[in-house]
Design an enzyme around this catalytic site. Structure first.
Site, short mmCIF file in Angstrom:
data_model
loop_
_atom_site.label_atom_id
_atom_site.label_comp_id
_atom_site.label_asym_id
_atom_site.label_seq_id
_atom_site.Cartn_x
_atom_site.Cartn_y
_atom_site.Cartn_z
N GLY A 289 36.97 32.92 37.55
CA GLY A 289 37.81 33.32 38.67
C GLY A 289 37.22 32.76 39.95
O GLY A 289 36.02 32.58 40.08
N GLY B 45 37.79 32.95 44.35
CA GLY B 45 38.51 33.59 45.43
C GLY B 45 37.79 33.47 46.75
O GLY B 45 36.80 32.74 46.88
N GLY B 46 38.27 34.20 47.74
CA GLY B 46 37.78 34.06 49.09
C GLY B 46 36.35 34.50 49.28
O GLY B 46 35.67 34.04 50.20
N MET B 47 35.84 35.42 48.45
CA MET B 47 34.49 35.95 48.67
C MET B 47 33.46 35.35 47.73
O MET B 47 32.26 35.50 47.95
CB MET B 47 34.48 37.47 48.51
CG MET B 47 35.22 38.18 49.62
SD MET B 47 35.04 39.96 49.50
CE MET B 47 33.31 40.17 49.89
N GLY B 48 33.92 34.66 46.68
CA GLY B 48 32.96 34.09 45.75
C GLY B 48 33.63 33.67 44.47
O GLY B 48 34.84 33.48 44.41
N VAL C 10 33.57 34.09 39.97
CA VAL C 10 33.10 34.73 38.74
C VAL C 10 32.95 33.61 37.71
O VAL C 10 33.91 32.90 37.41
CB VAL C 10 34.08 35.80 38.24
CG1 VAL C 10 33.55 36.43 36.95
CG2 VAL C 10 34.27 36.88 39.29
N LYS D 67 29.04 37.12 38.64
CA LYS D 67 29.78 37.18 39.90
C LYS D 67 28.83 36.75 41.00
O LYS D 67 27.81 37.40 41.26
CB LYS D 67 30.29 38.60 40.15
CG LYS D 67 31.09 38.74 41.44
CD LYS D 67 31.67 40.14 41.59
CE LYS D 67 32.49 40.28 42.86
NZ LYS D 67 33.10 41.61 43.00
N ASP E 201 40.29 52.50 41.17
CA ASP E 201 41.18 51.37 40.92
C ASP E 201 41.49 51.24 39.44
O ASP E 201 41.41 50.15 38.85
CB ASP E 201 40.57 50.07 41.45
CG ASP E 201 41.61 48.96 41.64
OD1 ASP E 201 42.80 49.29 41.74
OD2 ASP E 201 41.22 47.78 41.69
#
Length: 525
Positions: free
Chosen positions: A28, A30-33, A35, A50, A144
């Site tokens: 994966g 995304g904007g923060m890092g 996986v 991660k 969540d």
């Protein structure tokens, strides 16, 4: 993460490495890092790694929160919680080393195979209930619980998971990264941060207000998951965020058997009690919900495997739900006979209680101003952590706006920029964001940290969570007068935020983005 150095005298392909880990692929981004799928040579195992962008390690506040939440998640040892092997920092990047689960999440499985047979659905929910009970016993609330955070281990015989029956699944509850202590003093809460953490499709009614989430909030979310596993749809249809929030707060969901007639009617009362608006009227633990569902199914002639003998798979293959065939069958027969005796009383009591709840909730519906109440709650959830709504001015709504706040720096914390925050009907927030981006000519950026930095500090980016699901969008632009501007939308809340720094130029974008990133944590990747 630099590639490994090639040994002299050869020309093999370079390997991407992160400290002691050899990177095998990307799971994966995304904007923060990212996986990553990685190999841990020290322990001879493949793991899910991660790795956050270096910018987060330079933020001391985030570093502390990351380590606190990693400790919280790592101490959970229940078999149905994905284990965290270790966490820390390597070369200026924060990381989590977790068990790599080969399989499929429930959201993907539902989209491919449709609803589950009742016994299988109840069996899976029972396993997740055990994970939640263990977390709650340790003072944690997941916040969540949803199908995409439940992973089923791939079958050892390589058959498709859609063909599995009750007792053949091993389920993990994932993503405890946004868990918080049940004690409000242990970390940021919805009231303190103004930030909605979790999916609003599965969010308990009290989480849209000022109440602190507790174990019963997770029970509500688990009941939503059970409803979807049984029927193939959510209790309330996705769509307009205001309508969805109002539904969670005030509408009675349909009985599962009304949506899918093949669902035993005895399950209706169990699920509806789990979806009660008042936490006091719900099952008080996830285990109670799962036990009641198992009992009423058994009373209907549909036995469910005993979850107590399930063990975590060692090699990706779920172990059988019982022991030797004769022993397992005799035990199941005994459980079934006992359940028949207990479940009749359980069903009657639950049906009476549900009827009372329906009447109570309908009376509450008549006393609430639907749209205004929902819009106010949605807006409060969307505010970054440092923004105090008490220091803002309520503006007269314009156009598609349902509610709007103007929040000047005066009366707020010193580092809170001037901004406006609005809830818009339908797709109004997305349309307003698209219009602003088109007017500015901003182009799409690869990740969040390009905003306000690099060769092209202006642009827009899709905001994604750890499951690589889009949550919204954010834009970084400078207007004709040189003012730094940050805009963002949350798709599930229907909200539009805007902050600016007068005369900040492109340099000011980095400051705005750093402030926003620290205060708008919604489980972003």
């Amino acid at each position: 993460m630099p590639p490994a150095t090639d040994p002299p005298g050869g020309d093999p392909p370079t390997e991407e490495r992160f400290g002691p880990y050899r990177i095998l692929g990307v799971l994966g981004d995304g904007g923060m890092g990212r996986v990553l799928r990685a190999h841990d040579a020290e322990h001879e195992r493949d793991v899910a790694l991660k790795v956050l962008h270096p910018q987060w390690a330079r933020d001391e506040g985030y570093r502390s929160r990351f380590r606190r939440e990693a400790r919280i998640a790592a101490r959970l040892s229940e078999p149905h919680v994905i284990p965290i092997h270790r966490y820390g920092e390597i070369d200026g990047q924060l990381f989590l080393d977790m068990r790599l689960v080969e399989g499929e999440d429930l959201d993907s499985l539902l989209r491919r195979g449709g609803p589950m047979e009742p016994a299988r659905a109840v069996d899976v929910v029972g396993q997740i209930g055990r994970a939640l009970d263990a977390a709650h016993a340790g003072g944690l609330v997941h916040r969540d619980v949803k199908p995409s955070n439940v992973l089923l281990v791939a079958r050892g015989d390589d058959r498709d998971l859609t063909t599995s029956a009750a007792g053949e699944d091993f389920a993990y509850l994932a993503d405890f990264g946004i868990a918080r202590g049940a004690d409000p003093g242990t970390g940021p809460t919805l009231t303190a941060s103004g930030t909605a953490i979790g999916s609003t499709d599965y969010m308990a009614p009290e989480r849209f207000g000022s109440a602190t989430a507790d174990a019963r909030s997770d029970v509500y979310s688990l009941a939503c998951v059970l409803f979807e596993l049984l029927t193939g749809r959510r209790p309330f249809a996705p769509g307009d965020p205001v309508a969805l929030m109002h539904a969670h707060l005030h509408q009675q969901p349909p009985a599962p058997s009304q949506v899918r007639p093949s669902v035993p009617a005895a399950l209706d009362a169990v699920v509806l009690r789990g979806l009660a608006k008042n936490p006091d009227h719900r099952w008080q633990s996830a285990g109670e919900l799962a036990t009641a569902a198992r009992s009423v199914l058994a009373a209907s002639g549909v036995p469910v495997p005993d979850p107590g003998v399930r063990r975590a798979p060692d090699n990706g293959e779920p172990r059988p739900a019982g022991g030797p065939a004769g022993t397992g069958a005799a035990k199941q027969l005994w459980i079934t006979r006992l359940a028949w005796a207990v479940a009749a009383l359980t069903v009657l009591a639950v049906l009476l209680l549900t009827a009372l709840l329906v009447v109570t909730d309908r009376r509450a519906d008549d006393a609430v101003d639907d749209a205004a109440d929902a819009a106010q709650r949605l807006l409060r959830l969307s505010l970054p952590r440092d923004v105090d709504p008490g220091g803002c001015t309520v503006e007269a709504p314009a156009g598609d706006e349902l509610r709007s706040l103007s929040c000047p720096a005066e009366g707020q914390a010193d580092d809170v920029p001037t901004g406006t925050y609005s809830v818009l009907a339908g797709d109004g927030a997305a349309e307003a964001f698209d219009s602003a981006v088109e007017d500015s000519g901003a182009e799409e950026l690869e990740d969040l940290f390009e905003c306000g930095s690099g060769e092209q500090p202006q642009g827009w980016v899709v905001l994604r969570n750890v499951d690589d699901e889009p949550l919204g969008r954010l834009s970084c632009t400078v207007d004709d007068e040189g003012d730094s501007e940050l805009r963002w939308i949350w798709d599930d809340l229907g909200t539009l935020g805007f902050v600016e720094l007068r005369g900040g130029g492109e340099d000011g974008l980095g400051s705005l983005r750093s402030w926003w990133s620290d205060g708008a944590d919604r489980g972003l990747l």
